[in-house]
Scaffold this active site. Structure first.
Site, mmCIF file in Angstrom:
data_model
loop_
_atom_site.group_PDB
_atom_site.id
_atom_site.type_symbol
_atom_site.label_atom_id
_atom_site.label_comp_id
_atom_site.label_asym_id
_atom_site.label_seq_id
_atom_site.Cartn_x
_atom_site.Cartn_y
_atom_site.Cartn_z
ATOM 1 N N LYS A 1 5.139 0.973 0.357
ATOM 2 C CA LYS A 1 5.300 -0.295 1.088
ATOM 3 C C LYS A 1 3.942 -0.846 1.517
ATOM 4 O O LYS A 1 3.672 -2.032 1.387
ATOM 5 C CB LYS A 1 6.205 -0.096 2.324
ATOM 6 N N ARG B 1 14.880 -0.580 10.079
ATOM 7 C CA ARG B 1 15.126 0.712 9.455
ATOM 8 C C ARG B 1 16.538 1.202 9.742
ATOM 9 O O ARG B 1 16.864 2.349 9.446
ATOM 10 C CB ARG B 1 14.139 1.731 10.016
ATOM 11 N N ARG C 1 -2.770 10.647 7.929
ATOM 12 C CA ARG C 1 -1.850 10.324 9.017
ATOM 13 C C ARG C 1 -1.252 11.617 9.541
ATOM 14 O O ARG C 1 -0.962 12.520 8.763
ATOM 15 C CB ARG C 1 -0.726 9.429 8.484
ATOM 16 N N ARG D 1 -1.879 10.961 0.085
ATOM 17 C CA ARG D 1 -2.187 9.699 0.779
ATOM 18 C C ARG D 1 -3.258 9.864 1.854
ATOM 19 O O ARG D 1 -3.181 10.732 2.702
ATOM 20 C CB ARG D 1 -0.910 9.140 1.405
ATOM 21 N N ARG E 1 11.354 12.713 7.895
ATOM 22 C CA ARG E 1 11.353 11.257 7.691
ATOM 23 C C ARG E 1 12.311 10.874 6.556
ATOM 24 O O ARG E 1 13.006 9.865 6.635
ATOM 25 C CB ARG E 1 9.925 10.762 7.403
HETATM 26 P P1 AMP Z 1 5.668 3.968 8.676
HETATM 27 O O1 AMP Z 1 4.225 3.669 8.825
HETATM 28 O O2 AMP Z 1 6.476 2.761 8.321
HETATM 29 O O3 AMP Z 1 5.928 5.118 7.744
HETATM 30 O O4 AMP Z 1 6.202 4.439 10.127
HETATM 31 C C1 AMP Z 1 5.681 5.599 10.767
HETATM 32 C C2 AMP Z 1 6.595 6.063 11.867
HETATM 33 O O5 AMP Z 1 6.723 5.011 12.863
HETATM 34 C C3 AMP Z 1 8.021 6.379 11.449
HETATM 35 O O6 AMP Z 1 8.154 7.703 10.939
HETATM 36 C C4 AMP Z 1 8.767 6.195 12.777
HETATM 37 O O7 AMP Z 1 8.547 7.276 13.645
HETATM 38 C C5 AMP Z 1 8.050 4.985 13.376
HETATM 39 N N1 AMP Z 1 8.668 3.684 12.957
HETATM 40 C C6 AMP Z 1 8.135 2.723 12.157
HETATM 41 N N2 AMP Z 1 8.971 1.689 12.000
HETATM 42 C C7 AMP Z 1 10.081 2.005 12.711
HETATM 43 C C8 AMP Z 1 11.335 1.359 12.931
HETATM 44 N N3 AMP Z 1 11.623 0.183 12.359
HETATM 45 N N4 AMP Z 1 12.235 1.974 13.733
HETATM 46 C C9 AMP Z 1 11.971 3.154 14.313
HETATM 47 N N5 AMP Z 1 10.830 3.840 14.129
HETATM 48 C C10 AMP Z 1 9.890 3.282 13.337
#
Ligand code: AMP
Length: 224
Positions: free
Chosen positions: A17, A97, A169, A136, A180
């Site tokens: 993404k 999400r 990360r 990554r 996740r």
């Molecule tokens: P990402 O960078 O999109 O992989 O998001 C990293 C982490 O942020 C996720 O594993 C969740 O803990 C949190 N997170 C990101 N977006 C959301 C969302 N829409 N709802 C809940 N938690 C989120």
């Protein structure tokens, strides 16, 4: 003037993404807002929201809807939909999400008379996702992501634009990744049906971001 286009980026963790978001930005003039980046920024700034979100993000669990919704919708309003200065092409990456987040986004956008044009589903086989997470690396201040196998930085360990060091990360390790992916399958995958029923889901299938990007490019070009 550019034809307006409002989109969401949907896909399992590691599906690319962030990479597609960067290409939408640089090649098609989109502004992309990433919920993960917003949360990581709040965490490193030590804000109240950041402190509340920290343990969820570290453990690979979803941050409660109320918190993430408030953060993302406020930022959407401020940087994408502000009166008289609406951004014409934008996308959200990582939000919603869950169905309840999707519903709150929908009612928020309805009040702004800014409905979504499309939801891009990045359909990457689960077998390749874990390897991609391990490979990554990110430039934390900008959110730019690199992959050691197919999108390496020009200088190892350094960001292409600023030359600053790259980092892993905290949640990019196999154990947290499994958590996740479990959450994704239980909650986020339901959004594929949800947006299919609304007639706005577009599926892009491939093993790498380079396979998926040309599909997104020609789709957006055909619609704008
Ligand atoms: P990402 O960078 O999109 O992989 O998001 C990293 C982490 O942020 C996720 O594993 C969740 O803990 C949190 N997170 C990101 N977006 C959301 C969302 N829409 N709802 C809940 N938690 C989120």
């Amino acid at each position: 003037m550019q034809t307006p286009f409002r989109a969401l980026l949907l896909g399992a963790p590691g599906a690319g993404k962030g990479t597609q978001a960067a290409r939408l930005t640089s090649k098609l003039g989109f502004t992309v807002l990433s919920s993960g980046d917003l949360l990581r920024q709040a965490i490193s700034a030590g804000t109240e929201d950041g402190l509340a979100a920290q343990s969820y993000v570290r453990g690979g669990q979803l941050v409660p809807d109320a918190l993430v919704g408030r953060l993302v919708l406020a930022q959407t309003e401020k940087s994408l939909l502000s009166k008289g200065k609406e951004i014409s092409r934008w996308a959200l990456d990582g939000f919603p999400r869950s169905i309840s987040q999707a519903e709150s986004l929908e009612s928020f956008l309805a009040t702004k008379k800014a409905p979504l044009d499309a939801v891009f589903n990045l359909d990457v086989p689960h077998s390749v996702l874990v390897q991609r997470i391990e490979d990554r690396w990110v430039h934390a201040p900008s959110g730019r992501t690199y992959n050691l196998s197919f999108n390496p930085p020009k200088t190892p360990g350094k960001d292409d634009v600023t030359g600053e060091p790259l980092s892993k990360r905290e949640d990019d390790n196999v154990e947290v990744y499994k958590e996740r992916l479990k959450t994704y399958r239980k909650l986020t995958e339901l959004l594929i049906e949800y947006y299919t029923a609304k007639g706005i889901l577009v599926n892009f299938k491939g093993e790498t971001s380079d396979e998926i990007w040309p599909q997104i490019l020609s789709y957006v070009q055909s619609r704008t």
